[in-house]
Design a protein around this motif. Structure first.
Motif, PDB file in Angstrom:
ATOM      1  N   ILE A  86       1.122  -1.303   0.148  1.00 30.04           N
ATOM      2  CA  ILE A  86      -0.092  -0.052   0.002  1.00 30.04           C
ATOM      3  C   ILE A  86       0.795   1.350  -0.087  1.00 30.04           C
ATOM      4  O   ILE A  86       1.704   1.266   0.676  1.00 30.04           O
ATOM      5  CB  ILE A  86      -0.923   0.127   1.306  1.00 30.04           C
ATOM      6  N   ASP A  87       0.675   2.166  -0.856  1.00 34.17           N
ATOM      7  CA  ASP A  87       1.270   3.442  -1.154  1.00 34.17           C
ATOM      8  C   ASP A  87       0.871   4.602  -0.198  1.00 34.17           C
ATOM      9  O   ASP A  87       1.681   5.486  -0.258  1.00 34.17           O
ATOM     10  CB  ASP A  87       1.705   3.735  -2.519  1.00 34.17           C
ATOM     11  N   ALA A  88      -0.477   4.675  -0.070  1.00 29.61           N
ATOM     12  CA  ALA A  88      -0.801   5.732   0.656  1.00 29.61           C
ATOM     13  C   ALA A  88      -2.550   5.210   1.182  1.00 29.61           C
ATOM     14  O   ALA A  88      -3.332   4.471   0.548  1.00 29.61           O
ATOM     15  CB  ALA A  88      -1.284   7.015  -0.219  1.00 29.61           C
ATOM     16  N   ILE A 142      -7.546   3.343  -0.503  1.00 30.93           N
ATOM     17  CA  ILE A 142      -6.123   2.680  -0.301  1.00 30.93           C
ATOM     18  C   ILE A 142      -5.674   2.762  -1.708  1.00 30.93           C
ATOM     19  O   ILE A 142      -6.106   2.285  -2.799  1.00 30.93           O
ATOM     20  CB  ILE A 142      -6.557   1.083  -0.136  1.00 30.93           C
ATOM     21  N   VAL A 143      -4.332   3.219  -1.786  1.00 30.96           N
ATOM     22  CA  VAL A 143      -3.892   3.613  -3.149  1.00 30.96           C
ATOM     23  C   VAL A 143      -2.403   2.907  -3.367  1.00 30.96           C
ATOM     24  O   VAL A 143      -1.560   2.455  -2.489  1.00 30.96           O
ATOM     25  CB  VAL A 143      -3.194   4.991  -3.162  1.00 30.96           C
ATOM     26  N   GLN A 144      -2.336   2.235  -4.607  1.00 31.13           N
ATOM     27  CA  GLN A 144      -1.205   1.711  -5.140  1.00 31.13           C
ATOM     28  C   GLN A 144      -0.919   2.247  -6.209  1.00 31.13           C
ATOM     29  O   GLN A 144      -1.695   2.483  -7.247  1.00 31.13           O
ATOM     30  CB  GLN A 144      -1.477   0.012  -5.499  1.00 31.13           C
ATOM     31  N   SER A 145       0.371   2.796  -6.568  1.00 36.38           N
ATOM     32  CA  SER A 145       0.831   3.458  -7.916  1.00 36.38           C
ATOM     33  C   SER A 145       1.814   2.887  -8.562  1.00 36.38           C
ATOM     34  O   SER A 145       3.004   2.294  -7.572  1.00 36.38           O
ATOM     35  CB  SER A 145       0.909   4.882  -7.535  1.00 36.38           C
ATOM     36  N   LYS A 146       1.995   2.810  -9.725  1.00 32.23           N
ATOM     37  CA  LYS A 146       3.322   2.486 -10.348  1.00 32.23           C
ATOM     38  C   LYS A 146       3.821   3.404 -11.377  1.00 32.23           C
ATOM     39  O   LYS A 146       2.749   3.804 -12.386  1.00 32.23           O
ATOM     40  CB  LYS A 146       2.909   1.149 -11.196  1.00 32.23           C
ATOM     41  N   GLU A 192      -0.212  -7.871  -6.756  1.00 37.87           N
ATOM     42  CA  GLU A 192      -0.206  -6.689  -6.112  1.00 37.87           C
ATOM     43  C   GLU A 192      -1.501  -6.687  -5.230  1.00 37.87           C
ATOM     44  O   GLU A 192      -1.610  -6.367  -4.196  1.00 37.87           O
ATOM     45  CB  GLU A 192      -0.217  -5.301  -7.056  1.00 37.87           C
ATOM     46  N   LEU A 193      -2.510  -6.936  -5.892  1.00 36.98           N
ATOM     47  CA  LEU A 193      -3.990  -7.297  -5.274  1.00 36.98           C
ATOM     48  C   LEU A 193      -3.830  -8.101  -4.096  1.00 36.98           C
ATOM     49  O   LEU A 193      -4.590  -7.882  -3.136  1.00 36.98           O
ATOM     50  CB  LEU A 193      -4.988  -7.410  -6.352  1.00 36.98           C
ATOM     51  N   TYR A 194      -3.278  -9.249  -4.317  1.00 37.10           N
ATOM     52  CA  TYR A 194      -3.136 -10.387  -3.333  1.00 37.10           C
ATOM     53  C   TYR A 194      -2.459  -9.881  -2.272  1.00 37.10           C
ATOM     54  O   TYR A 194      -3.122  -9.969  -1.012  1.00 37.10           O
ATOM     55  CB  TYR A 194      -2.640 -11.669  -3.891  1.00 37.10           C
ATOM     56  N   LYS A 195      -1.398  -8.933  -2.400  1.00 37.24           N
ATOM     57  CA  LYS A 195      -0.690  -8.468  -1.283  1.00 37.24           C
ATOM     58  C   LYS A 195      -1.345  -7.454  -0.643  1.00 37.24           C
ATOM     59  O   LYS A 195      -1.568  -7.431   0.880  1.00 37.24           O
ATOM     60  CB  LYS A 195       0.525  -7.750  -1.760  1.00 37.24           C
ATOM     61  N   ILE A 196      -2.205  -6.874  -1.033  1.00 41.94           N
ATOM     62  CA  ILE A 196      -2.930  -5.517  -0.444  1.00 41.94           C
ATOM     63  C   ILE A 196      -4.426  -6.218   0.290  1.00 41.94           C
ATOM     64  O   ILE A 196      -4.496  -5.841   1.387  1.00 41.94           O
ATOM     65  CB  ILE A 196      -3.677  -4.517  -1.573  1.00 41.94           C
ATOM     66  N   ASN A 197      -4.791  -7.392  -0.431  1.00 36.35           N
ATOM     67  CA  ASN A 197      -5.691  -7.920   0.208  1.00 36.35           C
ATOM     68  C   ASN A 197      -5.525  -8.697   1.658  1.00 36.35           C
ATOM     69  O   ASN A 197      -6.389  -8.550   2.757  1.00 36.35           O
ATOM     70  CB  ASN A 197      -6.472  -9.136  -0.774  1.00 36.35           C
ATOM     71  N   GLU A 198      -4.379  -9.225   1.633  1.00 42.43           N
ATOM     72  CA  GLU A 198      -3.873  -9.850   2.710  1.00 42.43           C
ATOM     73  C   GLU A 198      -3.389  -8.863   3.840  1.00 42.43           C
ATOM     74  O   GLU A 198      -3.754  -9.171   5.019  1.00 42.43           O
ATOM     75  CB  GLU A 198      -2.579 -10.624   2.490  1.00 42.43           C
ATOM     76  N   THR A 199      -3.118  -7.701   3.456  1.00 39.10           N
ATOM     77  CA  THR A 199      -2.607  -6.644   4.366  1.00 39.10           C
ATOM     78  C   THR A 199      -3.669  -5.920   4.909  1.00 39.10           C
ATOM     79  O   THR A 199      -3.465  -5.714   6.287  1.00 39.10           O
ATOM     80  CB  THR A 199      -1.973  -5.401   3.533  1.00 39.10           C
ATOM     81  N   LEU A 200      -4.783  -5.979   4.229  1.00 38.36           N
ATOM     82  CA  LEU A 200      -6.199  -5.388   4.717  1.00 38.36           C
ATOM     83  C   LEU A 200      -6.727  -6.268   6.069  1.00 38.36           C
ATOM     84  O   LEU A 200      -7.171  -5.762   6.924  1.00 38.36           O
ATOM     85  CB  LEU A 200      -7.028  -5.187   3.532  1.00 38.36           C
ATOM     86  N   LYS A 201      -6.475  -7.486   5.612  1.00 41.78           N
ATOM     87  CA  LYS A 201      -7.114  -8.598   6.364  1.00 41.78           C
ATOM     88  C   LYS A 201      -6.440  -8.396   7.963  1.00 41.78           C
ATOM     89  O   LYS A 201      -6.883  -8.650   9.033  1.00 41.78           O
ATOM     90  CB  LYS A 201      -6.915 -10.004   5.874  1.00 41.78           C
ATOM     91  N   SER A 215      -9.319  -8.432 -15.050  1.00 42.80           N
ATOM     92  CA  SER A 215      -8.603  -9.260 -14.276  1.00 42.80           C
ATOM     93  C   SER A 215      -8.636  -8.983 -12.840  1.00 42.80           C
ATOM     94  O   SER A 215      -8.731  -9.346 -11.749  1.00 42.80           O
ATOM     95  CB  SER A 215      -7.345  -9.416 -14.843  1.00 42.80           C
ATOM     96  N   MET A 216      -8.447  -7.566 -12.553  1.00 44.12           N
ATOM     97  CA  MET A 216      -8.444  -6.894 -11.147  1.00 44.12           C
ATOM     98  C   MET A 216      -9.822  -6.918 -10.484  1.00 44.12           C
ATOM     99  O   MET A 216     -10.037  -7.228  -9.227  1.00 44.12           O
ATOM    100  CB  MET A 216      -8.027  -5.430 -11.402  1.00 44.12           C
ATOM    101  N   ARG A 217     -11.061  -6.825 -11.295  1.00 45.75           N
ATOM    102  CA  ARG A 217     -12.164  -6.795 -10.531  1.00 45.75           C
ATOM    103  C   ARG A 217     -12.670  -7.991 -10.389  1.00 45.75           C
ATOM    104  O   ARG A 217     -13.277  -8.504  -9.441  1.00 45.75           O
ATOM    105  CB  ARG A 217     -13.234  -5.972 -11.716  1.00 45.75           C
ATOM    106  N   ASP A 218     -12.122  -9.086 -11.407  1.00 51.20           N
ATOM    107  CA  ASP A 218     -12.688 -10.175 -10.839  1.00 51.20           C
ATOM    108  C   ASP A 218     -11.875 -10.979  -9.655  1.00 51.20           C
ATOM    109  O   ASP A 218     -12.433 -11.780  -8.897  1.00 51.20           O
ATOM    110  CB  ASP A 218     -12.156 -11.394 -12.172  1.00 51.20           C
TER     111      ASP A 218
END
Length: 282
Positions: A64-66, A80-84, A99-108, A161-164
């Motif tokens: 997470i970047d911000a 929750i911001v992720q930027s590249k 990236e999404l898996y990592k953010i999802n696990e972090t939020l949990k 892919s992101m939304r699914d």
């Protein structure tokens, strides 16, 4: 436009907000996107000291970047911001999923107060933002990248892919052209968007009149479009857009709380475009 567009605006940010000079360009790219997507409306102050506290990017940031609250949302949505910040490197679905898996696990883990593996900036920003959320607030994942898909097909593939993968939270993707368009709108008053899409109830459920069509659009799709496009969405209103808090809040409330009554209460939406395409849902 090219990467030079962002480099120019990054240097401008450094000049206007001197404390940002200590950051790398990819950090300032994140701040640039936050400014133009969330702090560009009249009456919303972009305080550099406050905004700096949103940044969480660094070692042990959980992807997470911000983290902050959306000042334009009705319930202080958690963002929750992720930027590249790159242009030529390919942005594949594998990169997105990782990236999404990592953010999802972090939020949990943050929601369960399992914070030992994360840096202090992330934990503090998360706690500050969640404490300001109202009962009707949403958690939204916002992805910014200076990468531009080669064509609509690649863009749609990345978006899908992101939304699914991340169906639990609201998700917003902003590629280079989206970010450039938002900056142009805020700085120069550009009153249109180059490309976007909305979902309708059925491909064949439309009335055609000359070059126009009447369709039923998804209220959720409209909400997502507003989240993505913000200031530019109503810029070409034929009556001209005049910001009135009571009217804006009423429209937003209907979208969120009574989507089935949107047509009745707001008498429809007129969309003007150079061209359109009806696509089957895959």
């Amino acid at each position: 436009m090219s990467q030079d567009f962002f480099e120019y605006h990054i240097e401008t940010m450094k000049e206007k907000y001197p404390t940002f000079g200590k950051y790398q360009n990819y950090h300032i790219f994140t701040l640039l996107c936050i400014k133009y997507f969330f702090y560009s409306e009249s009456g919303i102050s972009f305080d550099q000291d406050v905004i700096e506290e949103f940044l969480t990017d660094g070692a042990n940031d959980g992807g997470i970047d911000a983290i902050f609250n959306d000042p334009t949302s009705e319930g202080n949505d958690l963002i929750i911001v992720q930027s590249k910040f790159y242009e030529n490197t390919a942005l594949g679905t594998d990169n997105v999923a990782g990236e999404l898996y990592k953010i999802n696990e972090t939020l949990k883990k943050l929601q369960s107060n399992k914070i030992s593996e994360f840096n202090d900036k992330l934990v503090t920003a998360y706690r500050n933002a969640t404490s300001q959320m109202e009962d009707n607030a949403n958690i939204r994942i916002v992805f910014f990248t200076s990468y531009q898909p080669k064509n609509k097909r690649e863009r749609n593939k990345l978006d899908k892919s992101m939304r699914d993968y991340f169906g639990k939270y609201d998700l917003e993707m902003n590629f280079r052209s989206d970010i450039e368009a938002q900056i142009e709108l805020c700085d120069n008053g550009k009153l249109c968007v180059d490309y976007d899409k909305i979902a309708i109830d059925d491909k064949n459920n439309y009335l055609k009149y000359e070059d126009s069509i009447i369709v039923n659009i998804s209220a959720l799709s409209l909400q997502e479009l507003q989240n993505r496009r913000r200031n530019g969405l109503l810029g070409m209103n034929l009556r001209y857009y005049v910001r009135q808090k009571a009217v804006d809040t009423g429209i937003e409330k209907t979208i969120h709380k009574e989507p089935e009554n949107f047509w009745y209460k707001n008498n429809g939406i007129l969309i003007i475009c150079d061209d359109y395409e009806l696509m089957e849902k895959k």
